[in-house]
Motif scaffolding. Structure first.
Motif, PDB file in Angstrom:
ATOM      1  N   LEU A  15       0.833  -1.212   0.000  1.00 24.83           N
ATOM      2  CA  LEU A  15       0.000   0.000   0.000  1.00 24.83           C
ATOM      3  C   LEU A  15       0.869   1.265   0.000  1.00 24.83           C
ATOM      4  CD1 LEU A  15      -2.884  -0.882   2.470  1.00 24.83           C
ATOM      5  CD2 LEU A  15      -3.158  -0.072   0.132  1.00 24.83           C
ATOM      6  N   THR A  16       1.876   1.268   0.838  1.00 24.57           N
ATOM      7  CA  THR A  16       2.780   2.420   0.905  1.00 24.57           C
ATOM      8  C   THR A  16       3.488   2.620  -0.428  1.00 24.57           C
ATOM      9  OG1 THR A  16       3.072   2.051   3.266  1.00 24.57           O
ATOM     10  CG2 THR A  16       4.711   3.419   2.180  1.00 24.57           C
ATOM     11  N   GLN A  17       3.899   1.520  -1.053  1.00 23.58           N
ATOM     12  CA  GLN A  17       4.556   1.607  -2.363  1.00 23.58           C
ATOM     13  C   GLN A  17       3.599   2.133  -3.422  1.00 23.58           C
ATOM     14  OE1 GLN A  17       7.993   0.720  -2.767  1.00 23.58           O
ATOM     15  NE2 GLN A  17       7.645   1.971  -4.596  1.00 23.58           N
ATOM     16  N   LEU A  18       2.329   1.721  -3.370  1.00 22.29           N
ATOM     17  CA  LEU A  18       1.325   2.221  -4.306  1.00 22.29           C
ATOM     18  C   LEU A  18       1.206   3.736  -4.192  1.00 22.29           C
ATOM     19  CD1 LEU A  18      -1.032   1.646  -6.356  1.00 22.29           C
ATOM     20  CD2 LEU A  18      -2.526   1.519  -4.325  1.00 22.29           C
ATOM     21  N   PHE A 104      -8.884  -2.812   0.599  1.00 22.60           N
ATOM     22  CA  PHE A 104      -8.470  -1.948   1.699  1.00 22.60           C
ATOM     23  C   PHE A 104      -9.166  -0.596   1.566  1.00 22.60           C
ATOM     24  CE2 PHE A 104      -4.978  -4.714   0.517  1.00 22.60           C
ATOM     25  CZ  PHE A 104      -4.624  -5.298   1.725  1.00 22.60           C
ATOM     26  N   GLU A 105      -9.545  -0.028   2.698  1.00 20.28           N
ATOM     27  CA  GLU A 105     -10.012   1.350   2.743  1.00 20.28           C
ATOM     28  C   GLU A 105      -8.961   2.127   3.520  1.00 20.28           C
ATOM     29  OE1 GLU A 105     -14.005   1.580   4.276  1.00 20.28           O
ATOM     30  OE2 GLU A 105     -14.712   0.056   2.855  1.00 20.28           O
ATOM     31  N   ALA A 106      -8.428   3.181   2.893  1.00 24.10           N
ATOM     32  CA  ALA A 106      -7.314   3.910   3.494  1.00 24.10           C
ATOM     33  C   ALA A 106      -7.422   5.390   3.162  1.00 24.10           C
ATOM     34  CB  ALA A 106      -5.987   3.353   2.966  1.00 24.10           C
ATOM     35  N   GLU A 107      -6.660   6.183   3.899  1.00 24.11           N
ATOM     36  CA  GLU A 107      -6.555   7.595   3.566  1.00 24.11           C
ATOM     37  C   GLU A 107      -5.148   8.070   3.898  1.00 24.11           C
ATOM     38  OE1 GLU A 107      -8.077  10.769   6.542  1.00 24.11           O
ATOM     39  OE2 GLU A 107      -9.535   9.138   6.617  1.00 24.11           O
ATOM     40  N   ALA A 108      -4.769   9.164   3.263  1.00 23.69           N
ATOM     41  CA  ALA A 108      -3.469   9.777   3.521  1.00 23.69           C
ATOM     42  C   ALA A 108      -3.557  11.260   3.209  1.00 23.69           C
ATOM     43  CB  ALA A 108      -2.380   9.128   2.656  1.00 23.69           C
ATOM     44  N   ASN A 109      -2.893  12.053   4.015  1.00 19.81           N
ATOM     45  CA  ASN A 109      -2.801  13.484   3.741  1.00 19.81           C
ATOM     46  C   ASN A 109      -1.852  13.718   2.569  1.00 19.81           C
ATOM     47  OD1 ASN A 109      -4.445  14.110   5.945  1.00 19.81           O
ATOM     48  ND2 ASN A 109      -2.700  14.153   7.334  1.00 19.81           N
ATOM     49  N   TYR A 110      -2.105  14.810   1.833  1.00 21.63           N
ATOM     50  CA  TYR A 110      -1.200  15.170   0.745  1.00 21.63           C
ATOM     51  C   TYR A 110      -1.041  16.682   0.677  1.00 21.63           C
ATOM     52  CZ  TYR A 110      -5.182  16.649  -2.136  1.00 21.63           C
ATOM     53  OH  TYR A 110      -6.289  17.305  -2.605  1.00 21.63           O
ATOM     54  N   ALA A 111       0.078  17.080   0.107  1.00 20.03           N
ATOM     55  CA  ALA A 111       0.311  18.480  -0.261  1.00 20.03           C
ATOM     56  C   ALA A 111       0.967  18.452  -1.636  1.00 20.03           C
ATOM     57  CB  ALA A 111       1.230  19.181   0.737  1.00 20.03           C
ATOM     58  N   VAL A 112       0.478  19.300  -2.522  1.00 15.45           N
ATOM     59  CA  VAL A 112       1.034  19.391  -3.868  1.00 15.45           C
ATOM     60  C   VAL A 112       1.605  20.795  -4.040  1.00 15.45           C
ATOM     61  CG1 VAL A 112       0.591  19.191  -6.348  1.00 15.45           C
ATOM     62  CG2 VAL A 112      -0.679  17.756  -4.738  1.00 15.45           C
ATOM     63  N   PHE A 113       2.862  20.847  -4.450  1.00 13.46           N
ATOM     64  CA  PHE A 113       3.522  22.110  -4.740  1.00 13.46           C
ATOM     65  C   PHE A 113       3.610  22.268  -6.246  1.00 13.46           C
ATOM     66  CE2 PHE A 113       4.808  20.719  -0.604  1.00 13.46           C
ATOM     67  CZ  PHE A 113       4.789  21.877   0.152  1.00 13.46           C
ATOM     68  N   ARG A 114       3.493  23.503  -6.712  1.00 11.28           N
ATOM     69  CA  ARG A 114       3.569  23.782  -8.147  1.00 11.28           C
ATOM     70  C   ARG A 114       4.708  24.761  -8.394  1.00 11.28           C
ATOM     71  NH1 ARG A 114      -1.379  26.382 -11.462  1.00 11.28           N
ATOM     72  NH2 ARG A 114      -0.955  28.114 -10.073  1.00 11.28           N
ATOM     73  N   THR A 115       5.465  24.475  -9.443  1.00  7.04           N
ATOM     74  CA  THR A 115       6.538  25.367  -9.859  1.00  7.04           C
ATOM     75  C   THR A 115       6.357  25.695 -11.327  1.00  7.04           C
ATOM     76  OG1 THR A 115       8.039  24.300  -8.283  1.00  7.04           O
ATOM     77  CG2 THR A 115       9.031  25.688  -9.984  1.00  7.04           C
ATOM     78  N   LYS A 116       6.088  26.964 -11.605  1.00  7.94           N
ATOM     79  CA  LYS A 116       6.083  27.435 -12.989  1.00  7.94           C
ATOM     80  C   LYS A 116       7.524  27.780 -13.343  1.00  7.94           C
ATOM     81  CE  LYS A 116       1.331  28.807 -13.443  1.00  7.94           C
ATOM     82  NZ  LYS A 116       0.397  29.807 -13.944  1.00  7.94           N
ATOM     83  N   LEU A 117       7.859  27.687 -14.609  1.00 11.52           N
ATOM     84  CA  LEU A 117       9.258  27.734 -15.033  1.00 11.52           C
ATOM     85  C   LEU A 117      10.025  28.963 -14.546  1.00 11.52           C
ATOM     86  CD1 LEU A 117       8.815  26.299 -18.619  1.00 11.52           C
ATOM     87  CD2 LEU A 117       9.363  25.091 -16.503  1.00 11.52           C
ATOM     88  N   SER A 118       9.423  30.125 -14.503  1.00 13.43           N
ATOM     89  CA  SER A 118      10.162  31.328 -14.116  1.00 13.43           C
ATOM     90  C   SER A 118       9.631  31.937 -12.816  1.00 13.43           C
ATOM     91  CB  SER A 118      10.097  32.364 -15.246  1.00 13.43           C
ATOM     92  OG  SER A 118       8.746  32.712 -15.481  1.00 13.43           O
ATOM     93  N   GLN A 119       9.028  31.105 -11.964  1.00 16.78           N
ATOM     94  CA  GLN A 119       8.462  31.605 -10.719  1.00 16.78           C
ATOM     95  C   GLN A 119       8.882  30.723  -9.543  1.00 16.78           C
ATOM     96  OE1 GLN A 119       4.207  31.948 -11.109  1.00 16.78           O
ATOM     97  NE2 GLN A 119       4.335  33.047 -13.057  1.00 16.78           N
TER      98      GLN A 119
END
Length: 162
Positions: A15-18, A104-119
């Motif tokens: 599961l962790t690998q998935l 399996f029923e599971a949950e996990a927190n996430y954060a997504v960061f974005r990087t634009k090419l010149s920012q």
């Protein structure tokens, strides 16, 4: 606080690998990988926390099959025009709510960061995954992935999968 669910180490490692493989795939920009994490009738939903908690069905994105996910990949490549950006996922360890032999029923927190090419990099989307994962002949797959994001304010377009 939820009651811990006892699963074997091998299942927890899979599961962790998935979760790790999914994050790497959607961060890589190789969009053909994304649909393969789902069963043929797998569901992917990006939904605001408020709608999820109130039981409202309205979602920002809602796909009900691997075919619909492949259509989104086509759209990303061929029809959607946007400033290119990179994204990077940080995903917490999965919390297992229910475990059966092949589900399996599971949950996990996430954060997504974005990087634009010149920012500078910015926080793009934060929330939690609520998943149903099933065992298939090809390994573990998502039968359902709900990305429940916390903020009511999101960028005017979400192009790439969360």
């Amino acid at each position: 606080m939820s009651t811990p669910v006892d699963i074997g180490f091998a299942d927890y490692l899979q599961l962790t690998q998935l979760y790790a493989d999914y994050a790497q795939a959607v961060d890589s920009g190789n969009w053909d990988l994304w649909p393969e994490f789902f069963t043929d009738d797998g569901i992917y939903k990006l939904i605001p926390r408020e709608n999820h908690e109130r039981g409202f069905p309205l979602a920002t994105l809602f796909f009900e099959s691997k075919g619909m996910l492949k259509d989104r990949v086509y759209g990303i490549r061929e029809t959607l025009f946007h400033d290119p950006y990179y994204q990077r996922h940080l995903v917490g360890a999965p919390l297992i709510h229910k475990a059966e032999a092949d589900r399996f029923e599971a949950e996990a927190n996430y954060a997504v960061f974005r990087t634009k090419l010149s920012q500078e990099s910015t926080v793009f989307n934060v929330g939690r995954y609520i998943d149903v994962v099933v065992r298939t002949q090809q390994g573990l797959k998502f039968a359902s992935r709900q990305c429940v994001y916390d903020s009511e304010m999101i960028p005017n377009s979400i192009i790439y999968p969360i």
